[in-house]
Scaffold this motif. Sequence first.
Motif, PDB file in Angstrom:
ATOM      1  N   ALA A  65      14.111 -37.465 -35.822  1.00  0.00           N
ATOM      2  CA  ALA A  65      13.953 -36.206 -35.785  1.00  0.00           C
ATOM      3  C   ALA A  65      15.244 -35.381 -35.268  1.00  0.00           C
ATOM      4  N   GLY A  69      17.342 -32.696 -37.366  1.00  0.00           N
ATOM      5  CA  GLY A  69      17.648 -31.522 -36.926  1.00  0.00           C
ATOM      6  C   GLY A  69      18.942 -31.172 -36.669  1.00  0.00           C
ATOM      7  N   GLY A 115      18.338 -30.325 -31.704  1.00  0.00           N
ATOM      8  CA  GLY A 115      18.814 -31.765 -32.258  1.00  0.00           C
ATOM      9  C   GLY A 115      19.955 -32.323 -31.362  1.00  0.00           C
ATOM     10  N   SER A 131      11.996 -25.529 -34.870  1.00  0.00           N
ATOM     11  CA  SER A 131      11.574 -25.932 -36.184  1.00  0.00           C
ATOM     12  C   SER A 131      10.563 -25.048 -36.648  1.00  0.00           C
ATOM     13  N   ILE A 166      10.552 -32.761 -39.041  1.00  0.00           N
ATOM     14  CA  ILE A 166      10.746 -32.856 -37.572  1.00  0.00           C
ATOM     15  C   ILE A 166       9.515 -32.931 -36.452  1.00  0.00           C
TER      16      ILE A 166
END
Length: 186
Positions: A65, A69, A115, A131, A166
Motif C-alpha cells: 500500500a 501510494g 505513502g 486515498s 490502497i
Amino acid sequence: MTSPSFDKNTPQGGQPYGAPGQQPYGQQPYGQQGYGPAPYGGGFGGPSPFGGAPGGQRPTPVTVAAILGIVIGGLGTLGGLISLTGLGLVFAFDAILGLLLLLSVATAIVVLVGGIQTLMGKSPKLLVYGSYASIGVQLLYLLWSAISGWGFAFTGLLGFIIPIAIVVLLRQPPARQYYASRGMAY
C-alpha cells in the motif's frame, strides 16, 4: 604499605582483562551476548529506528500500500505539475476541469507524502485519507467527463482503482494488527 602494581594488562580494579565479566571497553567475551537491546534497535529492545514494530516486521499489505501510494502519488504530482503549466488555458476551456486538476494535484501530493510516511513506519492516516480524497476527486472527474461528453477516461479509472486498492490493503487484518501492536489507530 604496598603500592598497587600497574601492569598494562590489568585495569585499575586489579583483575586482568581475561577475568570473567571484565573486558576492555565494555566488550563481551567471544560467543556471549550482552544484556539489553541489540544494536540498531533490533532484537529485545523497542521499535527499530527503521520503522519495524517491536517483535515484528511490517506486513506485506502495508508495504504494498505504501509503495502504491508513492508511485501513484508521484506520478499524479508529476502529471499535475506539468498540467499546471497550462492552468490558465484549462480554466479558459473549462472551469470545473481546472478545479478538478487543482484538487487532483493536491490529493496526489497528500497520497505521496502519506505513502512515504507509511513506508517509514508512521501512521497510515494520511495515506488512507489521501486515498479517500483521491477516490472522490477521480469519481468527480469520471462523472464530469461522462457528462461533458469526453467519453471514457482510462487514467481516471486507474486513479480510481489504485486508491481503492490502497485502502483495502490497509484494512486487511495483518495491517490492522500491526498498527494496533504499535498503538496507532487509523
